[in-house]
Design an enzyme around this catalytic site. Structure first.
Site, PDB file in Angstrom:
ATOM      1  CG  ASP A 167      32.109  38.408 122.920  1.00  0.00           C
ATOM      2  OD1 ASP A 167      32.221  37.719 121.900  1.00  0.00           O
ATOM      3  OD2 ASP A 167      32.822  39.407 123.125  1.00  0.00           O
ATOM      4  N   GLY A 168      29.056  37.201 122.076  1.00  0.00           N
ATOM      5  CA  GLY A 168      28.288  37.009 120.841  1.00  0.00           C
ATOM      6  C   GLY A 168      29.154  36.907 119.596  1.00  0.00           C
TER       7      GLY A 168
END
Lengths: 178, 178, 178, 178
Positions: free
Chosen positions: B45-46
């Site tokens: 994810d980010g």
């Protein structure tokens, strides 16, 4: 079980949605956010039900809406160099969710310290008479860009402080219209 | 750290992998399965870490391998009209997992009744000195084609009965080669 | 490029949203549906952008809304024993989408036969001045419960027949308010 | 079916797996990598098949293995400030994949310039007599940390240059042992 409580929704749209909980003589303000969406086809599995691994994703959507309503954007928090990571997850599955079911995640913050926050969630199947499809809980930790534990910025804890709801599994079971 | 225990791997390939645990004078047979894979880019994810919602997916892969090694295919179970659904999930996240990290899920069955089974999991980051990245637990319920609670077929419980490991978080912390 | 066209939105709420396209002297009715959502944190990857594998998921959400607006529920189609499967997928990625960006999928049906239907999609980043983030196309085939190719039920093709829009990549680039 | 070609696998383990393709009198070196895995339960959908949105995820796994075998790690590329993003995706779905099916992704690089690379993929269902379950193609663009188009580092293009296979859908249809 809080049998002797009365809920009443405050209606001012520009403010976070809040509920008033009377517990004995005490008045407790309760903030519960609602996040609605439909079960995606890609979220179903071979049993024609939403796969259980999507509930944590939905909880996260609920948290994002909760934070937004509490007055801060999680995206902005990351831009200032702070991240929230899930340290602990619990989920109980009560009833299946099928493709295209309209689902509501109810989110509330049950505890907050400088480094930890705990959220609780209820998964409601609006398409099935608002049946309770599941419940969950996540503990989040604040870290900095290097991944070290960090204290939440004080403006964030300040905003969230007012939004804490004392825990209790069935607290908002009877929110009118909820 | 389990200083006073001795593990010994039984080496016959055609049998489920088993471990012998000496606890005091008692000899306990322990079956732990290992499922290895790399973190997919799509799973990050980010924060450049594996998103926490993938751990339940990996637990499920661990369960599939455990059942296969215990002598039955989950796919076949479904073909005979029985399904296992997750009723409860718990997960603790200990350390981040990054893209391409080689991960091992260690799976064991800690309890079994006619209608319920409980698995425990450890998530090991092989790429990071076998650091413990997380731990989890799932309770599964057997249902039939109509979604009603059902008893597990007796040949399945028979096979699984021998594979139960008494619970205990650090039991297989020091499996040689694990 | 269709420089000499004029769009005008028909405003009756109870009907599917339709557009009128003037092409030369011909009047063509155009149905385009809009599906809005925010990019989930779990949909981002290590580049802090939505992972490209989610676009097909979003196209599917667009299709579901399109069918609903055309007057039939995909879920009901499955209940009658017919399934639509994706036989071909194309996607062009034009600009990144970040966490929490508000995204709109515009969906239209560009061709329909008894066994095949082709949808086209545009991915609009509402949060970034409605920038075009991507475009896509899927060809779907109708199958029956045994997985054999089947003809779509005539009431479904009847409803969809009126909703076909002649293809053309930039057709609804300038929908007012779109 | 490529009746007049002869494949021969070079067996040195430390080198990328390569194939020799005789096309007429020309000898063409062909590098095809194989990535094997089982369909996860979470990847199935209500039709009891792998959802079509997972194919792009699998292609990405194939690319990672291809790059690794060509002598560079995609993870290291990102560490030096270069990223590959998918600019275009195509996928054809030929046959369904079910839970637990053993799947092989065959990956090859069909073109390479300083800023673009094109990969082609075949999805093989090992569990179903090696049936062809799908084919795909992705065009990737190199960008820098600011998201601007960038040239691939020369050591990367150098390594990949030798691994290009002229396009052609059925080229490795009959790889022995493939």
């Amino acid at each position: 079980m809080i049998p002797d409580t009365v809920f009443d929704k405050i209606d001012e749209e520009s403010l976070p949605e809040k509920l008033i909980l009377l517990r004995g003589n005490a008045i407790i303000s309760v903030m519960v956010t609602q996040t609605d969406f439909r079960v995606r086809y890609s979220e179903t599995d071979g049993q024609r039900r939403a796969h259980h691994s999507h509930y944590p994703v939905w909880f996260e959507m609920g948290r994002a809406d909760f934070c937004r309503q509490a007055g801060f954007d999680y995206k902005n928090l990351e831009d200032t160099g702070f991240y929230l990571v899930v340290a602990r997850l619990e989920c109980q599955y009560k009833a299946p969710l099928e493709y295209d079911d309209l689902v509501r995640i109810e989110t509330r913050l049950v505890s907050l310290s400088r480094k930890l926050m705990t959220f609780e969630y209820r998964v409601i199947n609006i398409s099935q008479k608002e049946a309770l499809a599941g419940e969950g809980k996540t503990v989040l930790v604040c870290i900095d860009r290097q991944g070290r534990p960090a204290s939440l910025p004080s403006d964030v804890t300040g905003r969230l402080q007012d939004c804490i709801t004392p825990s209790g599994g069935k607290l908002h079971a009877s929110i009118p219209g909820g």
